[in-house]
Design a protein around this motif. Structure first.
Motif, PDB file in Angstrom:
ATOM      1  N   ASN A 179       0.809  -1.228   0.000  1.00 39.49           N
ATOM      2  CA  ASN A 179       0.000   0.000   0.000  1.00 39.49           C
ATOM      3  C   ASN A 179       0.838   1.272   0.000  1.00 39.49           C
ATOM      4  N   HIS A 180       2.042   1.222   0.573  1.00 37.55           N
ATOM      5  CA  HIS A 180       2.782   2.457   0.826  1.00 37.55           C
ATOM      6  C   HIS A 180       4.059   2.620   0.000  1.00 37.55           C
ATOM      7  N   ALA A 181       4.711   1.512  -0.344  1.00 36.56           N
ATOM      8  CA  ALA A 181       6.005   1.626  -1.019  1.00 36.56           C
ATOM      9  C   ALA A 181       5.838   2.082  -2.471  1.00 36.56           C
ATOM     10  N   LYS A 182       6.573   3.108  -2.854  1.00 41.08           N
ATOM     11  CA  LYS A 182       6.528   3.610  -4.226  1.00 41.08           C
ATOM     12  C   LYS A 182       7.445   2.784  -5.120  1.00 41.08           C
ATOM     13  N   GLU A 183       6.995   2.528  -6.345  1.00 42.68           N
ATOM     14  CA  GLU A 183       7.777   1.773  -7.329  1.00 42.68           C
ATOM     15  C   GLU A 183       8.221   0.428  -6.767  1.00 42.68           C
ATOM     16  N   LEU A 184       7.323  -0.218  -6.058  1.00 45.30           N
ATOM     17  CA  LEU A 184       7.626  -1.509  -5.436  1.00 45.30           C
ATOM     18  C   LEU A 184       7.681  -2.616  -6.481  1.00 45.30           C
ATOM     19  N   SER A 185       8.730  -3.453  -6.433  1.00 43.11           N
ATOM     20  CA  SER A 185       8.820  -4.600  -7.338  1.00 43.11           C
ATOM     21  C   SER A 185       9.198  -5.888  -6.611  1.00 43.11           C
ATOM     22  N   ARG A 186       9.728  -5.758  -5.376  1.00 41.26           N
ATOM     23  CA  ARG A 186      10.179  -6.960  -4.672  1.00 41.26           C
ATOM     24  C   ARG A 186      10.031  -6.805  -3.163  1.00 41.26           C
ATOM     25  N   ILE A 187       9.548  -7.861  -2.527  1.00 38.67           N
ATOM     26  CA  ILE A 187       9.508  -7.957  -1.076  1.00 38.67           C
ATOM     27  C   ILE A 187      10.275  -9.210  -0.681  1.00 38.67           C
ATOM     28  N   ASP A 207      11.697  -3.085  -1.712  1.00 34.97           N
ATOM     29  CA  ASP A 207      12.610  -2.265  -2.505  1.00 34.97           C
ATOM     30  C   ASP A 207      11.945  -0.996  -3.016  1.00 34.97           C
ATOM     31  N   GLY A 208      10.832  -0.620  -2.411  1.00 30.10           N
ATOM     32  CA  GLY A 208      10.147   0.602  -2.821  1.00 30.10           C
ATOM     33  C   GLY A 208      11.008   1.824  -2.608  1.00 30.10           C
ATOM     34  N   GLN A 209      10.940   2.747  -3.557  1.00 32.22           N
ATOM     35  CA  GLN A 209      11.776   3.954  -3.468  1.00 32.22           C
ATOM     36  C   GLN A 209      11.097   5.009  -2.589  1.00 32.22           C
ATOM     37  N   THR A 210      11.046   4.696  -1.305  1.00 32.06           N
ATOM     38  CA  THR A 210      10.397   5.575  -0.342  1.00 32.06           C
ATOM     39  C   THR A 210      11.405   5.981   0.734  1.00 32.06           C
ATOM     40  N   THR A 211      11.770   7.243   0.744  1.00 32.31           N
ATOM     41  CA  THR A 211      12.706   7.751   1.749  1.00 32.31           C
ATOM     42  C   THR A 211      11.918   8.363   2.901  1.00 32.31           C
ATOM     43  N   ILE A 212      12.174   7.874   4.099  1.00 31.42           N
ATOM     44  CA  ILE A 212      11.458   8.346   5.284  1.00 31.42           C
ATOM     45  C   ILE A 212      12.468   8.862   6.302  1.00 31.42           C
ATOM     46  N   GLN A 260      15.325   2.280   7.493  1.00 35.01           N
ATOM     47  CA  GLN A 260      15.445   2.454   6.043  1.00 35.01           C
ATOM     48  C   GLN A 260      16.344   1.365   5.476  1.00 35.01           C
ATOM     49  N   SER A 261      15.921   0.794   4.356  1.00 36.28           N
ATOM     50  CA  SER A 261      16.717  -0.243   3.698  1.00 36.28           C
ATOM     51  C   SER A 261      17.782   0.382   2.813  1.00 36.28           C
ATOM     52  N   LYS A 262      18.890  -0.315   2.625  1.00 33.60           N
ATOM     53  CA  LYS A 262      19.960   0.175   1.759  1.00 33.60           C
ATOM     54  C   LYS A 262      19.530   0.208   0.301  1.00 33.60           C
ATOM     55  N   ILE A 263      18.512  -0.604  -0.049  1.00 39.82           N
ATOM     56  CA  ILE A 263      18.049  -0.646  -1.438  1.00 39.82           C
ATOM     57  C   ILE A 263      16.904   0.335  -1.677  1.00 39.82           C
ATOM     58  N   GLY A 264      16.563   1.140  -0.659  1.00 43.24           N
ATOM     59  CA  GLY A 264      15.616   2.221  -0.868  1.00 43.24           C
ATOM     60  C   GLY A 264      14.307   2.126  -0.132  1.00 43.24           C
ATOM     61  N   GLY A 265      13.897   0.924   0.272  1.00 44.06           N
ATOM     62  CA  GLY A 265      12.618   0.771   0.945  1.00 44.06           C
ATOM     63  C   GLY A 265      12.753   0.747   2.454  1.00 44.06           C
ATOM     64  N   LEU A 266      11.935  -0.075   3.093  1.00 43.99           N
ATOM     65  CA  LEU A 266      11.966  -0.221   4.538  1.00 43.99           C
ATOM     66  C   LEU A 266      12.214  -1.683   4.921  1.00 43.99           C
ATOM     67  N   ILE A 267      12.812  -1.866   6.099  1.00 38.36           N
ATOM     68  CA  ILE A 267      12.980  -3.196   6.673  1.00 38.36           C
ATOM     69  C   ILE A 267      12.285  -3.214   8.029  1.00 38.36           C
ATOM     70  N   PHE A 268      11.361  -4.136   8.196  1.00 31.49           N
ATOM     71  CA  PHE A 268      10.740  -4.362   9.501  1.00 31.49           C
ATOM     72  C   PHE A 268      11.356  -5.636  10.078  1.00 31.49           C
ATOM     73  N   THR A 269      11.935  -5.506  11.269  1.00 28.16           N
ATOM     74  CA  THR A 269      12.606  -6.633  11.916  1.00 28.16           C
ATOM     75  C   THR A 269      11.948  -6.907  13.261  1.00 28.16           C
ATOM     76  N   PHE A 270      11.545  -8.149  13.467  1.00 24.27           N
ATOM     77  CA  PHE A 270      10.992  -8.488  14.778  1.00 24.27           C
ATOM     78  C   PHE A 270      11.587  -9.790  15.296  1.00 24.27           C
ATOM     79  N   LYS A 271      11.631  -9.864  16.630  1.00 24.42           N
ATOM     80  CA  LYS A 271      12.134 -11.052  17.320  1.00 24.42           C
ATOM     81  C   LYS A 271      11.025 -11.633  18.180  1.00 24.42           C
TER      82      LYS A 271
END
Length: 279
Positions: A179-187, A207-212, A260-271
């Protein structure tokens, strides 16, 4: 007529929503009064004001659309062409579904606020659950436009969790990216077992090009918070998904962070602990 019965049902849903909001507010105010004795009145009033403002904002557009098109059909049905009638009903149905999603999310939040120990714990295979959720989500997305990569262990990962809540975690994180990532092609979904096989670590990266901005990332788990409001509403987001995810993870004695991910999107990490404390 069938369409008249259908409209009455939609209006009934709207009445239910209003009653439900009153119910949620009462539960919230009681919870706040117990947890924050010193600042009870201030917290209660702040919460009521913010909650009503946020929910009202979310309801206003779909309710206005349903109201407008239903009034047109009721007042001038015979003069509205059949194609137009179908178009009106599709718009009403789409916005009714949007209201339904909001109610489902509010019910989940109310369940945790009213009874944080309501988890129905079972031991499941986490790798199998992830694969099943991804397959279900793929049926709603175009595989030509979005690729989901899995980096999972080639063995079972038994974990004691509430299965339905865990499904909600992955569904909400995947939907958030969609819903939120721009130009998304891969999760990409990664799962590792760490700390002497006691903790499951999961990452969901897009890999969405979303800078936050860092300050914005810290607010992602707040209820009704959106970075790009117009985009998320256009794609059907309620603004509650990440808040639900955080509540579920913490109810399982876990932690979740976003960056923020190095490839441009976001990374959600949970334990999550593989074994529940009470198990």
């Amino acid at each position: 007529m069938t369409w008249e019965i259908w409209l009455i049902g939609v209006l009934g849903i709207l009445c239910f929503i209003l009653g439900f909001l009153v119910f949620i507010l009462n539960k919230k105010s009681k919870k706040l009064s117990k947890e924050n004795v010193v600042h009870d009145q201030t917290n209660e009033e702040d919460y009521r004001r913010d909650f009503v403002a946020n929910v009202s904002h979310e309801l206003r557009t779909p309710v206005s659309i349903i109201k407008g098109f239903s009034e047109t059909l009721l007042e001038d049905f015979e003069n509205v062409k059949e194609k137009k009638r179908k178009d009106f009903l599709e718009k009403i149905n789409r916005n009714a579904n949007r209201l339904h999603s909001l109610i489902e999310d509010l019910l989940l939040l109310a369940q945790f606020d009213g009874n944080p120990n309501s988890l129905k714990l079972q031991t499941i295979d986490l790798t199998k659950t992830i694969r099943e959720v991804v397959e279900e989500c793929k049926s709603r997305w175009n595989p030509q436009e979005l690729n989901v990569l899995l980096d999972l262990p080639n063995f079972e990962v038994p974990i004691t969790v509430d299965p339905q809540k865990m499904i909600s975690v992955f569904e909400n994180l995947l939907e958030n990216a969609f819903n939120h990532a721009k130009e998304l092609s891969r999760i990409t979904i990664r799962l590792k077992i760490i700390e002497k096989h006691t903790i499951a670590l999961c990452e969901i990266e897009d890999d969405g090009q979303t800078t936050i901005a860092p300050a914005e990332i810290e607010k992602l788990f707040e209820r009704f918070y959106r970075v790009d409001k117009s985009r998320s509403r256009a794609r059907g987001g309620t603004g509650l998904g990440l808040s639900i995810v955080k509540d579920i993870i913490e109810a399982h004695n876990g932690q979740i962070v976003a960056k923020q991910s190095k490839i441009g999107g976001l990374i959600f990490t949970f334990k999550l602990p593989l074994q529940a404390k009470d198990s």
